[in-house]
Structures are given as C-alpha cells and as structure tokens.
Design an enzyme around this catalytic site. Structure first.
Site, short mmCIF file in Angstrom:
data_model
loop_
_atom_site.label_atom_id
_atom_site.label_comp_id
_atom_site.label_asym_id
_atom_site.label_seq_id
_atom_site.Cartn_x
_atom_site.Cartn_y
_atom_site.Cartn_z
N LYS A 144 0.76 -7.38 13.70
CA LYS A 144 -0.80 -7.93 13.70
C LYS A 144 -0.69 -9.12 12.95
CE LYS A 144 -2.42 -3.99 12.22
NZ LYS A 144 -3.00 -3.13 11.95
N THR A 194 -14.17 -7.75 7.10
CA THR A 194 -12.91 -7.11 8.00
C THR A 194 -12.45 -5.86 7.51
OG1 THR A 194 -11.43 -8.45 6.63
CG2 THR A 194 -12.34 -9.35 8.57
N GLY A 209 -11.59 -2.35 7.76
CA GLY A 209 -11.47 -1.31 8.86
C GLY A 209 -10.97 -2.13 9.97
N THR A 210 -10.73 -3.13 10.27
CA THR A 210 -10.27 -3.77 11.20
C THR A 210 -8.76 -3.03 11.85
OG1 THR A 210 -8.83 -5.52 10.04
CG2 THR A 210 -10.93 -6.07 10.87
N GLY A 211 -7.92 -2.79 10.99
CA GLY A 211 -6.87 -2.17 11.55
C GLY A 211 -6.94 -0.79 12.29
N CYS A 212 -7.88 0.07 11.53
CA CYS A 212 -8.18 1.11 12.09
C CYS A 212 -8.93 1.22 13.38
CB CYS A 212 -9.11 2.05 11.01
SG CYS A 212 -8.61 2.12 9.57
N1 LIG Z 1 -10.50 -13.10 11.03
C1 LIG Z 1 -10.29 -12.47 12.33
N2 LIG Z 1 -10.74 -12.99 13.41
C2 LIG Z 1 -10.42 -12.50 14.61
N3 LIG Z 1 -9.69 -11.47 14.74
C3 LIG Z 1 -9.11 -10.78 13.57
C4 LIG Z 1 -9.34 -11.11 12.28
N4 LIG Z 1 -8.75 -10.70 11.21
C5 LIG Z 1 -7.89 -9.98 12.14
N5 LIG Z 1 -8.24 -9.97 13.25
C6 LIG Z 1 -7.58 -9.06 14.40
O1 LIG Z 1 -7.66 -7.95 14.06
C7 LIG Z 1 -6.74 -6.77 14.19
C8 LIG Z 1 -6.44 -6.08 13.16
O2 LIG Z 1 -5.82 -6.80 12.38
P1 LIG Z 1 -5.14 -6.96 10.84
O3 LIG Z 1 -4.16 -7.75 10.42
O4 LIG Z 1 -6.71 -7.03 10.20
O5 LIG Z 1 -5.32 -5.36 10.33
P2 LIG Z 1 -5.15 -4.62 9.01
O6 LIG Z 1 -4.61 -5.54 8.04
O7 LIG Z 1 -4.05 -3.39 9.46
O8 LIG Z 1 -6.39 -3.83 8.99
P3 LIG Z 1 -7.16 -2.76 7.69
O9 LIG Z 1 -7.28 -3.68 6.43
O10 LIG Z 1 -8.07 -2.12 8.27
O11 LIG Z 1 -5.70 -2.11 7.23
C9 LIG Z 1 -5.65 -7.79 14.96
O12 LIG Z 1 -5.90 -7.74 16.28
C10 LIG Z 1 -5.92 -8.92 14.23
O13 LIG Z 1 -5.00 -10.30 15.04
C1 LIG Z 2 -9.04 6.12 4.63
C2 LIG Z 2 -8.89 4.49 4.96
N1 LIG Z 2 -7.89 4.52 5.87
C3 LIG Z 2 -7.47 3.36 6.28
C4 LIG Z 2 -7.83 2.17 5.55
C5 LIG Z 2 -7.56 0.87 6.07
O1 LIG Z 2 -6.97 0.15 5.06
C6 LIG Z 2 -8.90 2.59 4.78
N2 LIG Z 2 -9.51 1.46 3.76
N3 LIG Z 2 -9.24 3.61 4.41
#
Ligand SMILES: Nc1ncnc2c1ncn2[C@@H]1O[C@H](COP(=O)(O)OP(=O)(O)OP(=O)(O)O)[C@@H](O)[C@H]1O
Ligand SMILES: Cc1ncc(CO)c(N)n1
Length: 263
Positions: free
Chosen positions: A174, A205, A207-210
């Site tokens: 990502k 943002t 929880g975007t990854g979850c």
């Molecule tokens: N500001 C943004 N605008 C549009 N898309 C975004 C933005 N930030 C992240 N994304 C998209 O959101 C999805 C999750 O990516 P991200 O890199 O934020 O995950 P992460 O760091 O694992 O998140 P978390 O903090 O929940 O662990 C990807 O498809 C990424 O391209």
């Molecule tokens: C419990 C939990 N899982 C995943 C994330 C993502 O970073 C978070 N902030 N908290």
C-alpha cells in the site's frame, strides 16, 4: 444465507480500527461478521494507552468455536501482538483448513505504538504469510518483512516480489504513506498492477489499513475474484476516507457506510 467473514484481530476501543472496523466493513458490504479477538487495546484518536494480549487458549477456542459450527467464507487477520499468538492462529487456521485468508501484517499504529512485538516478525513470515491468499503491508510493514527501506515504486515492486516468495498468493504493497496519488502495487506472482486513486487531503485516516483488508475479505466471502475484491476494496476505502470525520481530538476514523451500495 448471508456470506460470512471472520476477523482475527485486536479490539480498538474507539472503534475506528481493529475488530470494530472490520465488522463494520463486513456489514456495510453485506457480509455477516464474526470475530476471534487476539488482544484488547485501550485506544482513542490520540493514541494507544494500554494493551492486553489474550491467553492463547481463549484465542484458539474462539477459532475452534467458529469453525466447528459455521462455514467461514473468508478470514481477515490483523493485530497479532506476539509470536505465541501467531503460532496459535496459524495452527488453528491450518487445523480447520481455512481458506481465503487476507493477512494485514499490522505492526505499528498510526500513533506509533507497537501492535506486534518486533521479535514476532520472523514468526509472521514463517507461519502466516505462507497461508495467506493475499498480504497487504504498508510501506513500513513491507520494509520490516524484507529488510530494506521501501519508499518508492521500484522498491514496492521488489518488496512485493520478496513477500510473494515467502509463500503469499498475492501481495498488495500500500502506497498510502507516499506523497502524490494513493497508489498501491499489486503483485500476483507474474505481473505488477498499479491500483491508483486520488489522495484525499485529510488527517482522519485512523483504521484505513484494517478497513481496506476487511473489504478485500468481504469480496472473497461473496465469491468475487481476488482482483475484483481488491478493486472494490480500493473504491470502498477511498470513499470511507473521503467521508472520514473529526471524532475526538486526534486522527479521526474513516466512515464505514452502513450500507455501501445505498450511499
Ligand atoms: N489520504 C488518502 N487518500 C486516499 N487513499 C488513501 C489515503 N491514505 C491511504 N489511502 C489508501 O488507503 C489504503 C490503506 O493504506 P494505508 O497505507 O493507509 O494503510 P495502513 O498504513 O496499513 O493503515 P493503518 O494505519 O490502519 O495500519 C490504501 O489503498 C491506500 O492507498
Ligand atoms: C487494534 C488495532 N488494530 C490495528 C490498528 C491499525 O493500526 C490499530 N490502530 N488498532
């Protein structure tokens, strides 16, 4: 019968990430959500104040309780915290021949707290990556898995290649933490595809990854192809970020639409 999804992850008390985000995402996309909780975090939009790992026996018991009774369409794995929990989850999933496993290798929260002990990265690579149909690291997680900095598209491709060689079916590296468009690199073992959407200018943002990984699992539970599941998840996360909001005083959550298809 509704399609079913299981999340194996940590609880986020403020509801923007972890188990809570996963179940909201499943519901929004029309999938019945179930959970096996690995750890409880005391967390809000400003940071993580405490973590309790659950006993491995109750983690295994949750997995067994679900699989001995219910047919699980897809599994999303998030926060695992320790080597022992990784081993327990891997053994549980193998013993039930779990399929459609989406592994989000959660390591550090946006606020900087360790959600995976640094010494557990090796176990993640050897026990869980080989079970995954798809792995979805962010840039930092990809770097921890492969042992070099991942900060441009060439390195994202190389990292995806190495993580695929660890046994993952597909890899999505990502690019959320790069600048410019929000572009992720998808590798199926043969070709690279770039999944690109506009970057939304917001600080909310959490929880975007979850949300993204559980949306992929929802698609698999609904018998969509992996490609289609990843593409819809990208549409869903972009929309969820666009409607993120300033809950609390820090990094607010994305909006998990109650019913994505009606929004
Ligand atoms: N500001 C943004 N605008 C549009 N898309 C975004 C933005 N930030 C992240 N994304 C998209 O959101 C999805 C999750 O990516 P991200 O890199 O934020 O995950 P992460 O760091 O694992 O998140 P978390 O903090 O929940 O662990 C990807 O498809 C990424 O391209
Ligand atoms: C419990 C939990 N899982 C995943 C994330 C993502 O970073 C978070 N902030 N908290």
């Amino acid at each position: 019968m509704l399609p079913t999804g299981l999340t194996i992850a940590g609880s986020d008390s403020c509801g923007g990430a972890g188990i809570q985000a996963d179940i909201k995402t499943f519901s929004a996309l029309g999938v019945y959500g179930m959970s096996a909780i690995t750890a409880i975090t005391a967390q809000n939009t400003q940071g993580v104040t405490d973590i309790r790992e659950l006993d491995t026996a109750i983690i295994r018991a949750q997995i067994d309780a679900i699989y001995t009774d219910i047919s699980v369409g897809a599994v999303k794995i998030g926060m695992l915290s320790s080597t022992e929990i990784i081993q327990t989850v891997a053994e549980g999933l193998k013993s039930h021949q779990a399929h459609n496993i989406v592994l989000d290798p959660v390591m550090i929260s946006k606020s900087g707290s360790h959600l995976l002990r640094p010494d557990a990265v090796t176990a993640l690579k050897s026990h869980l990556i080989p079970l995954a149909r798809v792995v979805t690291p962010n840039l930092h997680e990809a770097a921890e898995l492969v042992g070099f900095a991942v900060d441009d598209y060439k390195k994202m491709e190389e990292a995806a290649r190495r993580i695929h060689a660890m046994g993952a079916g597909h890899v999505v590296v990502k690019g959320g933490h790069l600048s410019g468009a929000a572009c992720d690199v998808v590798f199926d073992g043969y070709t690279f595809n770039y999944l690109e959407n506009e970057r939304i200018d917001t600080k909310h943002t959490h929880g975007t990854g979850c949300t993204f990984s559980s949306a992929i699992a929802a698609g698999l539970a609904q018998k969509m192809s992996l490609d289609e599941s990843i593409r819809r998840a990208k549409v869903f996360i972009t929309m969820a970020i666009r409607h993120g909001f300033d809950l609390g005083h820090g990094v607010g959550p994305t909006h998990h639409f109650y019913d994505f298809y009606r929004s």
